[in-house]
Write a protein that holds these residues in place. Structure first.
Motif, PDB file in Angstrom:
ATOM      1  N   GLU A  33      -7.013   3.482  13.569  1.00 45.19           N
ATOM      2  CA  GLU A  33      -7.359   3.614  12.182  1.00 45.19           C
ATOM      3  C   GLU A  33      -6.399   3.990  11.261  1.00 45.19           C
ATOM      4  OE1 GLU A  33      -9.525   2.942  10.429  1.00 45.19           O
ATOM      5  OE2 GLU A  33     -10.955   4.387   9.508  1.00 45.19           O
ATOM      6  N   MET A  34      -6.727   3.726  10.011  1.00 40.29           N
ATOM      7  CA  MET A  34      -5.663   3.870   8.873  1.00 40.29           C
ATOM      8  C   MET A  34      -6.025   4.982   8.168  1.00 40.29           C
ATOM      9  SD  MET A  34      -4.495   1.183   5.985  1.00 40.29           S
ATOM     10  CE  MET A  34      -3.196   1.664   4.775  1.00 40.29           C
ATOM     11  N   TYR A  35      -5.226   5.714   7.803  1.00 36.71           N
ATOM     12  CA  TYR A  35      -5.355   6.850   6.684  1.00 36.71           C
ATOM     13  C   TYR A  35      -4.369   6.895   5.634  1.00 36.71           C
ATOM     14  CZ  TYR A  35      -8.247   8.530  10.678  1.00 36.71           C
ATOM     15  OH  TYR A  35      -8.943   8.637  11.917  1.00 36.71           O
ATOM     16  N   VAL A  36      -4.532   7.431   4.324  1.00 39.05           N
ATOM     17  CA  VAL A  36      -3.954   7.334   3.181  1.00 39.05           C
ATOM     18  C   VAL A  36      -3.778   8.455   2.639  1.00 39.05           C
ATOM     19  CG1 VAL A  36      -4.187   4.735   2.919  1.00 39.05           C
ATOM     20  CG2 VAL A  36      -5.611   6.327   1.848  1.00 39.05           C
ATOM     21  N   ASN A  37      -2.960   8.783   1.622  1.00 37.70           N
ATOM     22  CA  ASN A  37      -2.664  10.010   0.925  1.00 37.70           C
ATOM     23  C   ASN A  37      -3.662   9.420  -0.319  1.00 37.70           C
ATOM     24  OD1 ASN A  37      -0.806   8.401  -0.279  1.00 37.70           O
ATOM     25  ND2 ASN A  37       0.643  10.052  -0.550  1.00 37.70           N
ATOM     26  N   GLN A  38      -3.572  10.291  -1.534  1.00 39.84           N
ATOM     27  CA  GLN A  38      -4.245  10.069  -2.776  1.00 39.84           C
ATOM     28  C   GLN A  38      -3.717   8.898  -3.270  1.00 39.84           C
ATOM     29  OE1 GLN A  38      -7.123  11.237  -4.035  1.00 39.84           O
ATOM     30  NE2 GLN A  38      -6.978   9.766  -5.806  1.00 39.84           N
ATOM     31  N   ALA A  39      -2.338   8.810  -3.396  1.00 43.70           N
ATOM     32  CA  ALA A  39      -1.708   7.694  -4.399  1.00 43.70           C
ATOM     33  C   ALA A  39      -2.173   6.194  -3.350  1.00 43.70           C
ATOM     34  CB  ALA A  39      -0.274   7.961  -4.186  1.00 43.70           C
ATOM     35  N   GLY A  40      -1.975   6.468  -2.082  1.00 39.11           N
ATOM     36  CA  GLY A  40      -2.520   5.382  -1.187  1.00 39.11           C
ATOM     37  C   GLY A  40      -3.866   4.722  -1.538  1.00 39.11           C
ATOM     38  N   LEU A  41      -4.549   5.897  -1.628  1.00 37.73           N
ATOM     39  CA  LEU A  41      -6.172   5.332  -1.744  1.00 37.73           C
ATOM     40  C   LEU A  41      -6.070   4.546  -3.048  1.00 37.73           C
ATOM     41  CD1 LEU A  41      -8.950   5.296  -1.356  1.00 37.73           C
ATOM     42  CD2 LEU A  41      -9.013   7.756  -2.548  1.00 37.73           C
ATOM     43  N   VAL A  89       0.727  -0.984  -0.040  1.00 37.56           N
ATOM     44  CA  VAL A  89      -0.060   0.013  -0.147  1.00 37.56           C
ATOM     45  C   VAL A  89       0.829   1.303  -0.049  1.00 37.56           C
ATOM     46  CG1 VAL A  89      -1.935   1.099   1.055  1.00 37.56           C
ATOM     47  CG2 VAL A  89      -1.877  -1.167   1.232  1.00 37.56           C
ATOM     48  N   GLY A  90       2.054   1.338   0.219  1.00 39.41           N
ATOM     49  CA  GLY A  90       3.015   2.353   0.350  1.00 39.41           C
ATOM     50  C   GLY A  90       3.971   2.483   1.472  1.00 39.41           C
ATOM     51  N   GLN A  91       4.299   3.618   1.842  1.00 34.58           N
ATOM     52  CA  GLN A  91       5.122   3.793   3.231  1.00 34.58           C
ATOM     53  C   GLN A  91       4.477   4.299   4.197  1.00 34.58           C
ATOM     54  OE1 GLN A  91       8.540   3.021   3.433  1.00 34.58           O
ATOM     55  NE2 GLN A  91       8.644   3.505   5.603  1.00 34.58           N
ATOM     56  N   GLY A  92       4.725   3.667   5.359  1.00 35.12           N
ATOM     57  CA  GLY A  92       3.967   4.140   6.521  1.00 35.12           C
ATOM     58  C   GLY A  92       4.735   5.455   7.277  1.00 35.12           C
ATOM     59  N   TYR A 102      -3.639   2.788  -4.424  1.00 36.41           N
ATOM     60  CA  TYR A 102      -3.150   1.437  -4.121  1.00 36.41           C
ATOM     61  C   TYR A 102      -4.016   0.670  -3.621  1.00 36.41           C
ATOM     62  CZ  TYR A 102       1.915   2.965  -5.128  1.00 36.41           C
ATOM     63  OH  TYR A 102       3.058   3.417  -5.787  1.00 36.41           O
ATOM     64  N   LEU A 103      -4.612   0.944  -2.453  1.00 35.88           N
ATOM     65  CA  LEU A 103      -5.742   0.202  -1.872  1.00 35.88           C
ATOM     66  C   LEU A 103      -6.864  -0.138  -2.771  1.00 35.88           C
ATOM     67  CD1 LEU A 103      -6.631  -0.955   1.083  1.00 35.88           C
ATOM     68  CD2 LEU A 103      -7.544   1.304   1.328  1.00 35.88           C
ATOM     69  N   ALA A 104      -7.394   0.603  -3.785  1.00 34.38           N
ATOM     70  CA  ALA A 104      -8.410   0.306  -4.520  1.00 34.38           C
ATOM     71  C   ALA A 104      -7.897  -0.791  -5.594  1.00 34.38           C
ATOM     72  CB  ALA A 104      -9.026   1.851  -5.403  1.00 34.38           C
ATOM     73  N   VAL A 105      -6.818  -0.691  -5.973  1.00 40.72           N
ATOM     74  CA  VAL A 105      -6.263  -1.831  -7.007  1.00 40.72           C
ATOM     75  C   VAL A 105      -6.312  -3.117  -6.228  1.00 40.72           C
ATOM     76  CG1 VAL A 105      -4.415  -2.450  -8.252  1.00 40.72           C
ATOM     77  CG2 VAL A 105      -4.925  -0.259  -8.388  1.00 40.72           C
ATOM     78  N   LEU A 106      -5.494  -3.350  -4.916  1.00 47.90           N
ATOM     79  CA  LEU A 106      -5.645  -4.663  -4.186  1.00 47.90           C
ATOM     80  C   LEU A 106      -6.894  -4.944  -3.738  1.00 47.90           C
ATOM     81  CD1 LEU A 106      -2.832  -3.258  -1.571  1.00 47.90           C
ATOM     82  CD2 LEU A 106      -2.758  -5.094  -3.379  1.00 47.90           C
ATOM     83  N   ALA A 107      -8.023  -3.946  -3.447  1.00 46.60           N
ATOM     84  CA  ALA A 107      -9.394  -4.236  -3.130  1.00 46.60           C
ATOM     85  C   ALA A 107     -10.175  -4.923  -4.356  1.00 46.60           C
ATOM     86  CB  ALA A 107      -9.986  -3.302  -2.231  1.00 46.60           C
TER      87      ALA A 107
END
Length: 351
Positions: A81-89, A59-62, A91-96
């Motif tokens: 709870e987890m929060y992401v930036n736009q690129a992390g979002l 998902v990216g870098q913590g 990544y998460l969408a692709v994985l999901a």
């Protein structure tokens, strides 16, 4: 060249400017409505036999001190709870295997206001408590209907939530029972929740704000006289301590709903002069007496509410504003809300 791919309608699409995962994980986990991002990510990782640390590498870098301790985060999903930036979002969408917009509609932690800054590399953060709201255990029966067998967590404004369908009170308690408190012996609590939903459905934010006022008054009553028998009996019916902070919203919910109906009558009245205030106060005190509440001890919050709502706004004084009430015309006191989100008490103009 930086590139990634987004899946849409069963097709994996290239996303310009994005490194990272290029296809969904083999097994899907469908997000529950209102679920926390951390809860969903945990379930998605577990469905694919991955530990959280292994999943997060995709998902990216913590960032942040707690983000490097994935094992501890995985152990305590009820706190984090987890929060992401736009690129992390992305990544998460692709994985999901789901469009980012779909995840955002289901997972409140992905709302734009929670987005981490940065348009470059994908980053995520996992603080030890949500930046807004509370993690409340999902109704286990609702989750099971959607095929979810492991614990899941909602991210909601209040520290509790009612499941009217299964008559359960779910909250952020870390003790048993984690499946929710049964409300089968307390149908009045379920009815109160439905009344709150009706006000919101009929009047939008105005209805929710009005209920927040009623709830704030009832909460003040409980703090000054917690041993009122009806409240004690409701606590006992759920197996809770009658003076615990946890029990307060549950036991006062029915009285808050009835008071909200009385407040609604006053808000929709064309006359709010001194005599009208006196008549309304008499009705409210009669309700208190029927609930065996100390009228003298509980009059203060009612007078405070009346003080803020005793005079109609200019718009309400116009005949055209009285002929058709699509939305509730609230008095000026409601313009001083502490917050449009937050807990019920925070949304009250009395707080």
């Amino acid at each position: 060249m930086r590139s990634g791919r987004r899946r849409r309608g069963g097709v994996v699409l290239q996303v310009p400017g994005l490194y990272g995962p290029r296809q969904p994980l083999p097994l899907r986990a469908h997000p529950l409505p209102g679920e926390s991002t951390g809860s969903f990510v945990n379930r998605l990782a577990h469905a694919n036999g991955l530990g959280l640390a292994d999943f997060l590498q995709r998902v990216g870098q913590g960032v942040g001190s707690s983000s490097g301790d994935a094992a501890r985060v995985e152990k305590y999903p009820q706190y984090t709870e987890m929060y992401v930036n736009q690129a992390g979002l992305e990544y998460l969408a692709v994985l999901a295997g789901a469009p980012a917009a779909v995840l955002q509609r289901a997972l409140p932690g992905l709302a734009p206001r929670h987005r981490l800054p940065g348009d470059g590399d994908a980053v995520w953060k996992w603080p030890w408590q949500p930046s807004e709201g509370h993690l409340v255990r999902c109704c286990t029966r609702c989750a099971e209907v959607r095929g979810v067998r492991e614990p899941a967590w909602w991210l909601v404004s209040d520290s509790w939530r009612v499941c009217a369908r299964h008559q359960l009170w779910c909250d952020d308690s870390r003790t048993e029972p984690q499946g929710g408190l049964s409300l089968k012996e307390l149908p009045e609590v379920v009815a109160a929740h439905l009344e709150r939903a009706r006000l919101k459905r009929q009047f939008g934010r105005s209805g929710e704000e009005l209920f927040a006022d009623a709830f704030q008054v009832a909460a003040d009553w409980w703090r000054s006289m917690p041993m009122v028998l009806r409240w004690v009996h409701r606590a006992w019916a759920c197996g809770l301590e009658d003076r615990s902070i946890r029990v307060m919203p549950l036991v006062v919910y029915p009285e808050a709903a009835q008071l909200a109906q009385l407040m609604l009558q006053f808000e929709q009245s064309d006359v709010r002069d001194r005599d009208a205030c006196g008549r309304w106060l008499g009705k409210a005190e009669a309700l208190m007496e029927s609930w065996d509440l100390d009228v003298q001890a509980g009059r203060g919050p009612l007078l405070d509410w009346l003080h803020r709502h005793r005079a109609p706004s200019d718009a309400e004084a116009q005949p055209a504003a009285r002929t058709r009430r699509v939305r509730l015309p609230l008095a000026p006191g409601h313009s001083r809300l502490a917050s449009p989100t937050g807990t019920l008490e925070a949304r009250s103009g009395l707080s």
